[in-house]
Design an enzyme around this catalytic site. Structure first.
Site, PDB file in Angstrom:
ATOM      1  N   HIS A 138       0.018 -19.461  32.458  1.00  0.00           N
ATOM      2  CA  HIS A 138       1.035 -18.434  32.676  1.00  0.00           C
ATOM      3  C   HIS A 138       2.457 -18.975  32.537  1.00  0.00           C
ATOM      4  O   HIS A 138       3.365 -18.239  32.180  1.00  0.00           O
ATOM      5  CB  HIS A 138       0.796 -17.709  34.004  1.00  0.00           C
ATOM      6  CG  HIS A 138      -0.328 -16.742  33.883  1.00  0.00           C
ATOM      7  ND1 HIS A 138      -1.611 -17.053  34.242  1.00  0.00           N
ATOM      8  CD2 HIS A 138      -0.370 -15.506  33.318  1.00  0.00           C
ATOM      9  CE1 HIS A 138      -2.399 -16.022  33.953  1.00  0.00           C
ATOM     10  NE2 HIS A 138      -1.673 -15.072  33.395  1.00  0.00           N
ATOM     11  N   GLU A 168     -12.020  -8.973  29.100  1.00  0.00           N
ATOM     12  CA  GLU A 168     -11.690 -10.397  29.132  1.00  0.00           C
ATOM     13  C   GLU A 168     -12.808 -11.225  29.755  1.00  0.00           C
ATOM     14  O   GLU A 168     -12.664 -12.415  30.004  1.00  0.00           O
ATOM     15  CB  GLU A 168     -10.355 -10.642  29.837  1.00  0.00           C
ATOM     16  CG  GLU A 168     -10.155  -9.886  31.128  1.00  0.00           C
ATOM     17  CD  GLU A 168      -8.741 -10.046  31.715  1.00  0.00           C
ATOM     18  OE1 GLU A 168      -7.967 -10.873  31.221  1.00  0.00           O
ATOM     19  OE2 GLU A 168      -8.444  -9.334  32.688  1.00  0.00           O
ATOM     20  N   ASP A 214      -8.297 -14.978  28.813  1.00  0.00           N
ATOM     21  CA  ASP A 214      -9.457 -15.171  29.684  1.00  0.00           C
ATOM     22  C   ASP A 214     -10.765 -15.070  28.907  1.00  0.00           C
ATOM     23  O   ASP A 214     -11.713 -15.795  29.201  1.00  0.00           O
ATOM     24  CB  ASP A 214      -9.435 -14.143  30.822  1.00  0.00           C
ATOM     25  CG  ASP A 214      -8.498 -14.586  31.933  1.00  0.00           C
ATOM     26  OD1 ASP A 214      -8.560 -15.772  32.311  1.00  0.00           O
ATOM     27  OD2 ASP A 214      -7.686 -13.770  32.389  1.00  0.00           O
ATOM     28  N   CYS A 237      -3.991  -7.916  24.187  1.00  0.00           N
ATOM     29  CA  CYS A 237      -2.758  -8.359  24.837  1.00  0.00           C
ATOM     30  C   CYS A 237      -2.809  -9.832  25.209  1.00  0.00           C
ATOM     31  O   CYS A 237      -1.903 -10.348  25.837  1.00  0.00           O
ATOM     32  CB  CYS A 237      -2.456  -7.494  26.061  1.00  0.00           C
ATOM     33  SG  CYS A 237      -3.760  -7.540  27.284  1.00  0.00           S
TER      34      CYS A 237
HETATM   35  C1  PEP Z   1      -5.598 -12.340  29.082  1.00  0.00           C
HETATM   36  O1  PEP Z   1      -6.406 -12.854  29.848  1.00  0.00           O
HETATM   37  O2  PEP Z   1      -5.662 -12.452  27.848  1.00  0.00           O
HETATM   38  C2  PEP Z   1      -4.452 -11.564  29.612  1.00  0.00           C
HETATM   39  C3  PEP Z   1      -3.670 -10.899  28.811  1.00  0.00           C
HETATM   40  O3  PEP Z   1      -4.225 -11.598  30.943  1.00  0.00           O
HETATM   41  P1  PEP Z   1      -3.592 -12.856  31.696  1.00  0.00           P
HETATM   42  O4  PEP Z   1      -3.071 -13.808  30.643  1.00  0.00           O
HETATM   43  O5  PEP Z   1      -2.519 -12.381  32.580  1.00  0.00           O
HETATM   44  O6  PEP Z   1      -4.756 -13.411  32.435  1.00  0.00           O
HETATM   45 MG    MG Z   2      -6.460 -12.245  31.901  1.00  0.00          MG
END
Ligand code: PEP
Ligand code: MG
Length: 580
Positions: A191, A433, A457, A504
């Site tokens: 993140h 995911e 994920d 995403c």
């Molecule tokens: C993902 O897992 O691809 C996602 C968009 O969510 P995050 O990165 O916040 O886990």
């Molecule tokens: Mg995720």
């Protein structure tokens, strides 16, 4: 001069001065103690409390603050809480019962107190949670003998070097002063990397030992496109990178000319290009990069700061602000996704043995239903201010999706009975995911209005490789045939039921993957806003027929490296990627 190679986590080049951030995550130690150590722990607590009281008095006198002024009174209330015998005895009782070190016991007691207050109807009581945290932090600082430098207070431009940064640190830092970030730890989809990209801060992660090679004040070059860091560069190298910096800027300026054009393939398929955001301030960047909407608003960032759970109203204001600023363009807000590397001080997901497989995201929401309902109420109320879509994270199967939508329905009924207005036709989607969700996408597609594939994920769980671990980063392969097959299953199942599929995860913003994703049939791409113009450039210069042909070739290949090489060669030759 020393050159290091790491993971290219956020593009751009910075030339600046090292700021070494030594004090990493303030992890609260947790260990068992024996009966005969209880007395020593009690004494440590008493001593830390006395020192915290001395600190408070010193601030009160040092500030010359008026004894009747607000600050003076607040500090007084902190001091009184600390000296309150019932506060002290509740900690000591817990210490005797649970027999853990005193830092842990204090943190647990405070968490319990604040979560009760955080739920109170009375605004005044809810606000007291901040005071309790402040007061407890002073005691913890003494117990752990640390005084944490504040990244929010940076007042000159620096290249930030850290062992690891929590996403909450990355959000809180003074971003205007951080020219670039380099870390020992972290991967491309951690993140911190995502936030760096969102704020257009170049970053190289997974450098393993950079914190041991610098002490602060050195000159440094950081190349986030190629994952390179150069400590104490010579004059010739600095000049070379200045020129490269100039070329990158020109390339970006050319791309920005596409801002008002649609993401349309040469044979006319319209693809929506959306931005991902973590906090409302990012909306401006999303708009500046020509996005069609917001495909992922990571709402959990409202929950990561230490000052208590956000109230319904605070959440409503943030959602409303984003919806209004997007002026009628679609905004997909994901419900709370804490856990894993996103630790909320108020929701205890951090002490698990295996947090990535543990209590996170929708699992937290379905058991802490009051937190979930509060968020859903805020979302529904905000829906009248724009074009809202809601999606649930980490859905692993139909029961979770059913239960989440059931609770949403109950909240709708509640608002109706209270005559609070909200939009009646808000699309509700599921993030895909988790491999079990991808494999049962046909079932989920009958219930959801749309899917959004979270590849960060999905790749982690499919290949069983921690997305933030630099040691196994080589295994984290978006083009693994297992991952591509799952993506295909998701898209085909959704289309069979007539619903659209967005992505995403970070793969959506990687220009190397654009044509493959198009060929697989993806309808919407959502990414850190800076990535949009380059992905748009590619989409606008390829046909669906070509994209499907490329997919036809690679789906028969057996290994990730074979696919990766074929796709890179194709993309490089056709779209001149990687020339800068
Ligand atoms: C993902 O897992 O691809 C996602 C968009 O969510 P995050 O990165 O916040 O886990
Ligand atoms: Mg995720």
């Amino acid at each position: 001069m020393r050159k290091l190679n790491g993971i290219a986590a956020s593009p751009g080049i910075a030339i600046g001065t090292v700021y070494l951030y030594r004090d990493d995550v303030p992890r609260i130690p947790r260990y068992r103690i024996r009966e005969d150590q209880l007395e020593a722990e009690r004494n440590r607590l008493q001593e830390a409390i006395s020192r915290a009281v001395v600190d408070i008095k010193a601030i009160q006198t040092g500030n010359d603050s008026e004894p009747n002024g607000d600050e003076y009174k607040i500090l007084d209330s902190h001091r009184m809480m600390l000296e309150d015998p019932s506060f002290q005895s509740s900690i000591e009782d817990r210490l005797e019962q649970e027999k853990y070190n005193i830092e842990w016991i204090l943190a647990r007691t405070v968490k319990e107190m604040t979560s009760k207050l955080g739920m109170a109807d009375d605004e005044y009581l809810r606000e007291r949670t901040t005071d309790i945290y402040d007061m407890a932090k002073r005691v913890l600082d003494h117990l752990m003998e640390r005084s944490r430098p504040q990244l929010a207070d940076l007042d000159e431009e620096v290249v930030l070097i850290a062992h690891d940064l929590m996403p909450s640190d990355a959000v809180a830092m003074n971003k205007r002063m951080v020219q670039a970030i380099a870390m020992d730890a972290g991967g491309k989809t951690s993140h911190t990397a995502i936030i760096a990209r969102s704020f257009e801060i170049p970053a190289v992660l997974g450098l393993r030992s950079i914190t041991r090679l610098v002490s602060g004040g050195e000159q440094i070059i950081l190349d986030g496109n190629h994952g390179v860091v150069i400590i104490d560069p010579d004059a010739e190298t600095v000049e070379q990178y200045r020129q490269l910096q100039g070329k990158l800027e020109e390339h970006e300026a050319r791309l920005m000319r596409l801002n008002n054009l649609p993401g349309e393939t040469t044979d006319g398929k319209l693809i929506l290009l959306n931005g991902n955001i973590e906090i409302p301030e990012e909306v401006e960047g999303v708009m500046n990069h020509g996005a069609d909407g917001i495909g992922l608003y990571r709402s959990e960032f409202l929950f990561l700061n230490a000052s208590g759970l956000p109230s319904e109203d605070e959440q409503y204001q943030s959602y409303r602000r984003v919806l209004e600023s997007m002026a009628g363009r679609p905004v997909t807000i994901r419900t709370l996704d804490v856990g894993g590397d996103k630790v909320s001080p108020q929701i205890d997901t951090g002490s698990e043995k295996n947090p990535i497989l543990g209590w996170r995201a929708i699992r937290v929401c379905l058991s802490e239903t009051e937190i979930f309902r509060t968020q859903l109420r805020a979302l529904l109320r905000a829906s009248v201010h724009g074009k809202l879509q809601i999606m649930f994270p980490m859905i692993s199967g139909i029961q979770e999706l059913n239960r989440a939508t059931e609770i949403l329905e109950e909240v709708r009924e509640e608002l109706k009975s209270r005559e609070i207005p909200f939009e009646s036709d808000i699309p509700v989607g599921a993030m895909i995911e988790v491999p079990s969700a991808a494999l049962t996408a046909d079932t989920l597609a009958r219930k959801a209005d749309f899917f959004s594939i979270g590849t960060n994920d999905l790749i982690q769980y499919t290949i069983a490789v921690d997305r933030g671990n630099e040691k196994t980063a080589y295994l984290y392969e978006p083009f693994h045939p297992g991952v591509l097959r799952l993506i295909r299953i998701v898209i085909d199942s959704a289309h069979a039921e007539g619903i659209s599929v967005a992505m995403c995860g970070e793969m959506a913003g990687d220009p190397v993957a654009t044509v493959v994703l198009l060929g697989l049939g993806l309808d919407e791409f959502s990414m850190g806003a800076v990535g949009i113009p380059e992905v748009k450039r590619i989409i606008r210069s390829v046909s669906m027929a070509d994209a499907e042909e490329l997919v036809g070739t690679i789906m028969d290949m057996r290994s990730a490296s074979e696919i990766d090489e074929a796709v890179r060669t194709y993309m490089h030759e056709r779209f001149q990627l990687d020339t800068l």
